[in-house]
Every structure is written in C-alpha cells, then in structure tokens.
Design a protein around this motif. Structure first.
Motif, short mmCIF file in Angstrom:
data_model
loop_
_atom_site.label_atom_id
_atom_site.label_comp_id
_atom_site.label_asym_id
_atom_site.label_seq_id
_atom_site.Cartn_x
_atom_site.Cartn_y
_atom_site.Cartn_z
N LEU A 54 36.03 32.65 44.12
CA LEU A 54 36.99 33.68 44.50
C LEU A 54 38.42 33.23 44.24
N ALA A 55 38.70 31.94 44.48
CA ALA A 55 40.04 31.43 44.21
C ALA A 55 40.35 31.45 42.72
N LEU A 56 39.42 30.97 41.92
CA LEU A 56 39.68 30.89 40.48
C LEU A 56 39.73 32.26 39.82
N ASP A 57 39.15 33.26 40.45
CA ASP A 57 39.25 34.63 39.92
C ASP A 57 40.69 35.11 39.87
N GLN A 58 41.58 34.45 40.64
CA GLN A 58 42.99 34.84 40.67
C GLN A 58 43.80 34.20 39.54
N LEU A 59 43.22 33.25 38.84
CA LEU A 59 43.94 32.54 37.77
C LEU A 59 43.71 33.22 36.43
N PRO A 60 44.73 33.25 35.58
CA PRO A 60 44.58 33.92 34.29
C PRO A 60 43.61 33.24 33.34
#
Length: 224
Positions: A76-82
């Motif tokens: 879920l955290a990495l889903d926010q990174l481009p």
C-alpha cells in the motif's frame, strides 16, 4: 525502516487487555493477521510520506517481513510512489515468535504460566526465551544476517525495511552498538504502527536521523 500499520490483532489485543481477559480471541496464525482499516490508511499515509521525498532520497530497495500485515503495508505504501522498486520478502524479518504465550494477555500469562513470569524476571527481557519461542537475542541473531546481506548486496542503496516493532528496536541495538540496558531503555517507547525510523550514512557509519516518526500519521489524523 517502518513498522506495519495497525493490525486486527493489535486492536483485539488492546481490547482483551482492557477487559481483563486471559486470551485474545483470534483464530489466525500470526503470519496471517491482516491490517485493520486504520492500518491500511496508515500504510497509505506512509507511502505519501515516501513519495514526498526528493527522487534521490526515495527507496531503491524494499525488504519486507513475509507476514501479511507487513506485506500489505509495504504494498500500500509503494502504491503511492511513481516508480516503486519491487518488494523482496525475507522470513528473517518476521516478528518475534513467542511460542506458547501467543495470544495470551499479561493477565493470562500470569495465570497460566506463573513459572515463566518468574523465569523472565530472573533472566531479563533480552535473554528470556518462552517455550517454543524466541528471545530478543535470537531475533537479533537472524537480523544481523539480514543487515549483513543488505550491506553486501546493496552498497550505496536506499533501503526500506517494513517489519515489526521488535525488528525496529533490535536494528537500533545492532546498528548503534547499544548495550542491553540501552536497548531496554529504547524499548520503553512503543514503536507506533506506521511509524518511520531513518538512519543515514555519515563518514562510513550509520547514524540515527529519526526514531518512531509519526508526523505523517498525525497530519492525516491517523493516530489511535
């Protein structure tokens, strides 16, 4: 290094302790405990914190405990990174195993295993190993091998590890060369769900930048 977001076991454990119960009503393996709705929001907020970093400060390597609550926090955290790096699971980053004491509250341990309470008092928290479980020293041993592999395989990399409170505290113990007493002093501060702890390399040594940072959670109104 990040602690996973709030889990359903965290919620159930707090309720059991508050109600004076002997055990937590949970039918899952520790490895299968999911995030709570709040925990999912905390993981997303952690990702927004990482995404707000300059590109040359974002993680290039991500390691995670294989336990569901940590895996989902990382995802879920990495889903926010481009342009997120892949997540590598490592069983050495799993939570401390507490054996026969799993799902027991403090009251439950005292009622069912009073001899273990006394043994822990004699041995101390760091070296005490519950039946079929691990001591903190056991966890430190497997964690040392993870950190050695990271040093060898990702020199100069920006590494994010998503794991558990014991892993965060024991990483401080190893990286900062703490004594047993210093470790126990650090451990008195609860490592918050979704918190971020950062070290940076200075003159060849890793130095603590921030410990247990929850500003990204407070800004989003996501602290319990």
């Amino acid at each position: 290094m990040a602690r996973h977001g709030q889990s359903t076991a965290n919620v159930a454990g707090q309720e059991a302790e508050a109600n004076g119960l002997h055990a937590v009503d949970l039918a899952l393996r520790d490895a299968d405990v999911p995030l709570s709705p709040l925990g999912r929001e905390q993981a997303t907020a952690l990702g927004r914190r990482l995404a707000a970093l300059p590109p040359d400060e974002r993680p290039t390597v991500v390691l995670s405990s294989p336990y569901l609550r940590a895996r989902d926090t990382a995802r879920l955290a990495l889903d926010q990174l481009p342009d997120p790096p892949p997540i590598v699971l490592d069983e050495r980053l799993r939570d401390r195993e507490i054996g026969v004491l799993y799902l027991l509250t403090q009251r439950g341990v005292e009622a069912r295993y009073p001899e273990e309470v006394e043994r822990k008092r004699r041995l101390g928290k760091f070296y005490y190993r519950p039946p079929a479980g691990e001591s903190w020293a056991d966890v430190a041993l497997r964690l040392r091998s993870v950190l050695a592999d990271v040093e060898r395989e990702h020199p100069g990399g920006r590494v994010l590890i998503v794991a558990h409170d014991a892993i965060v505290v024991l990483t401080r113990y190893i990286v900062e060369h703490l004594s047993e007493d210093e470790l126990l002093d650090v451990e008195r501060t609860l490592v918050a769900n979704g918190s971020l702890t950062i070290w940076a390399r200075e003159e060849g040594e890793l130095r603590l930048v921030t410990f247990n940072d929850t500003e990204h959670l407070k800004d989003a109104g996501l602290t319990p």
